[in-house]
Design a protein around this motif. Structure first.
Motif, PDB file in Angstrom:
ATOM      1  N   LEU A 438      -4.730 -12.249  98.533  1.00  0.00           N
ATOM      2  CA  LEU A 438      -5.717 -13.135  97.918  1.00  0.00           C
ATOM      3  C   LEU A 438      -6.413 -13.966  98.989  1.00  0.00           C
ATOM      4  CD1 LEU A 438      -5.432 -15.082  94.641  1.00  0.00           C
ATOM      5  CD2 LEU A 438      -6.119 -16.329  96.681  1.00  0.00           C
ATOM      6  N   ALA A 439      -7.736 -13.952  98.988  1.00  0.00           N
ATOM      7  CA  ALA A 439      -8.539 -14.719  99.950  1.00  0.00           C
ATOM      8  C   ALA A 439      -9.361 -15.750  99.191  1.00  0.00           C
ATOM      9  CB  ALA A 439      -9.455 -13.790 100.739  1.00  0.00           C
ATOM     10  N   LEU A 440      -9.412 -16.973  99.700  1.00  0.00           N
ATOM     11  CA  LEU A 440     -10.109 -18.071  99.036  1.00  0.00           C
ATOM     12  C   LEU A 440     -10.896 -18.853 100.079  1.00  0.00           C
ATOM     13  CD1 LEU A 440     -10.568 -19.808  96.468  1.00  0.00           C
ATOM     14  CD2 LEU A 440      -8.546 -21.122  97.137  1.00  0.00           C
ATOM     15  N   ASP A 441     -12.186 -18.998  99.845  1.00  0.00           N
ATOM     16  CA  ASP A 441     -13.060 -19.749 100.757  1.00  0.00           C
ATOM     17  C   ASP A 441     -13.867 -20.737  99.925  1.00  0.00           C
ATOM     18  OD1 ASP A 441     -14.553 -20.646 102.895  1.00  0.00           O
ATOM     19  OD2 ASP A 441     -15.957 -18.966 102.845  1.00  0.00           O
ATOM     20  N   VAL A 442     -13.625 -22.027 100.148  1.00  0.00           N
ATOM     21  CA  VAL A 442     -14.320 -23.093  99.414  1.00  0.00           C
ATOM     22  C   VAL A 442     -15.169 -23.881 100.392  1.00  0.00           C
ATOM     23  CG1 VAL A 442     -14.063 -25.109  97.930  1.00  0.00           C
ATOM     24  CG2 VAL A 442     -12.414 -23.234  97.770  1.00  0.00           C
ATOM     25  N   ARG A 443     -16.458 -24.035 100.078  1.00  0.00           N
ATOM     26  CA  ARG A 443     -17.373 -24.774 100.951  1.00  0.00           C
ATOM     27  C   ARG A 443     -18.156 -25.793 100.134  1.00  0.00           C
ATOM     28  NH1 ARG A 443     -17.996 -19.576 101.659  1.00  0.00           N
ATOM     29  NH2 ARG A 443     -20.110 -19.541 100.782  1.00  0.00           N
ATOM     30  N   LEU A 523      -1.738 -20.763  94.527  1.00  0.00           N
ATOM     31  CA  LEU A 523      -2.323 -19.852  93.544  1.00  0.00           C
ATOM     32  C   LEU A 523      -1.501 -18.572  93.450  1.00  0.00           C
ATOM     33  CD1 LEU A 523      -6.187 -20.139  94.114  1.00  0.00           C
ATOM     34  CD2 LEU A 523      -4.929 -20.688  92.023  1.00  0.00           C
ATOM     35  N   ILE A 524      -1.139 -18.013  94.592  1.00  0.00           N
ATOM     36  CA  ILE A 524      -0.332 -16.794  94.609  1.00  0.00           C
ATOM     37  C   ILE A 524       0.996 -17.031  93.900  1.00  0.00           C
ATOM     38  CG2 ILE A 524       0.892 -15.175  96.100  1.00  0.00           C
ATOM     39  CD1 ILE A 524      -1.329 -15.614  98.183  1.00  0.00           C
ATOM     40  N   GLY A 535       1.615 -27.086  92.894  1.00  0.00           N
ATOM     41  CA  GLY A 535       0.291 -27.695  92.892  1.00  0.00           C
ATOM     42  C   GLY A 535      -0.406 -27.799  94.224  1.00  0.00           C
ATOM     43  N   ALA A 536       0.260 -27.540  95.352  1.00  0.00           N
ATOM     44  CA  ALA A 536      -0.357 -27.553  96.684  1.00  0.00           C
ATOM     45  C   ALA A 536      -0.917 -28.915  97.053  1.00  0.00           C
ATOM     46  CB  ALA A 536      -1.455 -26.489  96.771  1.00  0.00           C
TER      47      ALA A 536
END
Length: 675
Positions: A438-443, A523-524, A535-536
């Motif tokens: 899983l890849a996640l990129d938030v900008r 998330l994973i 919850g990270a």
């Protein structure tokens, strides 16, 4: 002489009776041995199905000779050739050109599976046709058939293991050479635990031009529990050489207003659906299980679909609005979100061979907040895909953002005022067969400028920035120097601070309140377990939670926590945030802060803790009450000790401990007090 004549007559009478009986026996034997098999074989050859006759006898009437068959059975095609396709109580066959057949008491039993059915047999890849069906020269050669009474029972195996049962209570059929009339009455189709559809009457007839006309009345669909998905639709259809068309529309008096148009022609297959008004109350039994209340919900919109000739992908377009929903899922919020609305305008393709859904462009508006979505996903047991979610090009006006959130969020952030525009871009990809990919990129290309802080934060700003005042409404929190449970940052050993940073938030002094990689790992973890477990949270987020919020696991609380963390990072120094965290962190039942924990677990002041003891305290936050029960008697198992040794080694690799300190810690055992 008279006596002799009498005897002679009696002998002739007996001989005549004997000959008649013998002739009758011969005719009967010949009839049953030849005629019935011949008729059965003729029907088998003519119809293309095995026919069995129970009884067959001739009947004479003013119309001439008629063959009457009773208890006629028509067997299905292979692989259903051992199961009856049709049962008939009485069949009358009148020879002629063409022959005439009348049927009473017909029961048609259809068995349909994806690879075969008893009407056509095993389906081929090319023609899905009727293997072994005898060729017919002309339609005119077909007999004239009149089905006066009958019914149909069907069992259809659907994809995904579901089954559909179809019942037709009344069936009539008659043909006139090239034309025919077909009537179905009280048609019901049911998929268990999904839907039941009912048509009061369905009539099919042909025109002299060869068209087939379809007309149905009172088409209803109900969900489990009896709620009507729609009702009272009228159906009209046409089948011709170029293709077919089918329409369904509700009456003007119906509560639900909808029109459905489907057609097939030289340009392909298309479907158009228009919904002017539709109550979502029928979906309540399903949606309630997902935390969506639809008793007052209303929907309107359109759905168009088109399939090009020879193509395997359907292009589609959706426009719609849903309003007056209530959201009550415990993972979302403890409070109910009333009068919630959604809007969508999307288009894309679906390839059924690859089971691939593509969204080329979608404009969504959850809670009235516009989003642009695009991407693709392969469906199946292990779906995978790539999606992009963005705010509009101009971003969201910051001044109105709080108008689009739930009342519980507005209350928690009351007083917050902002200006400017917020831009958001999120890209993520996943593979359900390996969630570690899983890849996640938030900008956030642009953020809001705060002109007024939330009231709760502004009211406590002095206490947050320095340890010289208590938190308003929560004076019991040990964040100020006058509190007996407060431990100043300068009195906390470096290795204790290092243990918590290593275990909880290694990038604390580098990030701005959020750690994207932690979010990805959480998330994973949550997806693999199918529930909201981890919850990270960074140290800043935990301070926001411990000072202003409760400990419930909801998305609403996480959102408020994120906003408050963003503000804390802007207003409070990192060292002060870490100091508050070490004094607020829960480390057992009624044990808050590292100072109280040092006394509870080791009977020591905080300054006397060893690196191994510091590692023990830093390992408790994920489940402090559960771990406290584990060590209630003061004993430490080998598994926990191995976990602490790993944490100490990690502290050494990151430069927080020397190699000698690591070796010393790994060479000792942990001693706990009973708690």
């Amino acid at each position: 002489m008279v006596a002799v004549e009498t005897v002679r007559r009696r002998l002739w009478a007996k001989a005549f009776v004997a000959v008649g009986a013998a002739l009758g026996t011969f005719v009967s034997v010949a009839w049953f041995a030849w005629a019935r098999p011949v008729v059965a074989e003729t029907l088998t050859q003519r119809l293309g199905y095995e026919v069995k006759l129970g009884r067959l006898y001739p009947s004479w009437s003013q119309g001439g000779l008629t063959l009457v068959a009773r208890d006629l059975v028509v067997m299905g095609r292979s692989p259903f050739h051992r199961e009856p396709l049709a049962l008939c109580d009485r069949v009358e066959i009148r020879p002629g050109t063409p022959p005439q057949i009348s049927v009473d008491g017909l029961e048609l039993r259809l068995l349909v599976a994806p690879a075969a059915d008893n009407l056509r047999g095993a389906k081929t890849d090319k023609a899905r046709g009727r293997p072994g069906l005898p060729k017919r020269t002309t339609i005119q050669a077909l007999p004239l058939v009149n089905v006066r009474s009958g019914r149909i029972l069907a069992q259809v195996a659907l994809l995904g293991g579901q089954r559909m049962a179809v019942r037709v209570g009344e069936t009539r059929f008659s043909n006139r050479g090239r034309a025919f009339d077909l009537h179905f009455g009280q048609v019901t189709a049911e998929v268990a635990n999904m839907m039941t559809a009912h048509v009061a009457s369905l009539d099919v007839e042909t025109t002299p031009q060869g068209e087939v006309l379809l007309q149905g009345k009172s088409f209803d669909a109900n969900l489990p529990g009896g709620a009507a998905l729609f009702s009272g639709l009228a159906i009209e259809g046409t089948l011709h050489d170029e293709g077919w068309s089918l329409s369904a529309a509700s009456s003007p008096q119906s509560e639900a207003q909808m029109q459905i148009h489907a057609r097939r022609g030289v340009g392909g297959v298309s479907l158009q659906t228009q919904v002017q008004k539709w109550s979502l109350a029928a979906l309540a039994p399903w949606l309630d299980a997902w935390g969506v209340g639809s008793h007052k919900g209303q929907a309107r919109g359109s759905f168009d679909m088109h399939l090009e000739p020879g193509a395997t992908a359907v292009s589609w377009q959706l426009q719609g609005q849903v309003r007056d929903l209530s959201l009550h899922h415990p993972a979302l919020d403890r409070a109910v979100w009333d009068a919630t609305s959604f809007a969508a305008d999307a288009q894309g393709r679906f390839d059924w061979l690859e089971a691939k859904l593509e969204v080329s462009q979608a404009k969504l508006a959850p809670l009235g907040l516009p989003l642009e979505v695009s991407g693709w996903m392969n469906l199946g047991p292990h779906p995978r895909g790539r999606w992009s979610v963005r705010a509009p090009n101009e971003g969201w006006p910051c001044a109105t953002l709080t108008q689009h959130v739930a009342p519980s969020v507005r209350r928690a952030l009351w007083g917050l005022q902002m200006r400017g525009h917020l831009a958001l871009a999120v890209d993520f990809s996943f593979d359900a067969s390996d969630w570690d990919k899983l890849a996640l990129d938030v900008r956030l290309p642009s953020t809001c400028e705060v002109t007024q802080e939330p009231h709760a934060l502004a009211l406590n700003l002095k206490a947050l920035q320095a340890a010289n005042a208590a938190i308003v409404d929560r004076p019991e929190l040990p964040v100020a120097s006058h509190h007996p449970g407060f431990t100043p940052f300068t009195k906390i050993p470096v290795h204790v601070i290092a243990a918590f940073l290593t275990a909880e938030d290694a990038g604390f002094f580098l990030h701005k309140g959020f750690e994207p990689d932690n979010i990805r790992r959480a998330l994973i973890y949550n997806i693999e377990r199918g529930r909201f477990v981890r919850g990270a949270s960074t140290i800043t987020q935990q301070v926001a939670k411990n000072v202003f919020l409760n400990h419930e696991r909801t998305l609403t609380r996480k959102f408020v926590e994120a906003v408050l963390s963003w503000r804390l990072e802007s207003l409070v120094a990192k060292r002060r945030l870490l100091e508050m965290y070490l004094n607020l962190v829960e480390l057992g039942p009624d044990i808050r802060g590292v100072g109280a924990a040092a006394q509870a677990y080791f009977g020591k002041e905080i300054g006397a803790l060893t690196p191994l003891e510091a590692a023990h305290l830093a390992s408790l936050p994920p489940n402090p009450k559960g771990f406290a029960r584990r060590f209630r008697e003061g004993s430490v198992d080998e598994g926990w000790l191995a976990r602490l040794y790993d944490l100490v080694a990690m502290m050494g690799r990151r430069g927080h401990l020397s190699s000698a300190q690591v070796a010393a810690a790994r060479g000792t055992r942990l001693r706990l007090r009973k708690i």
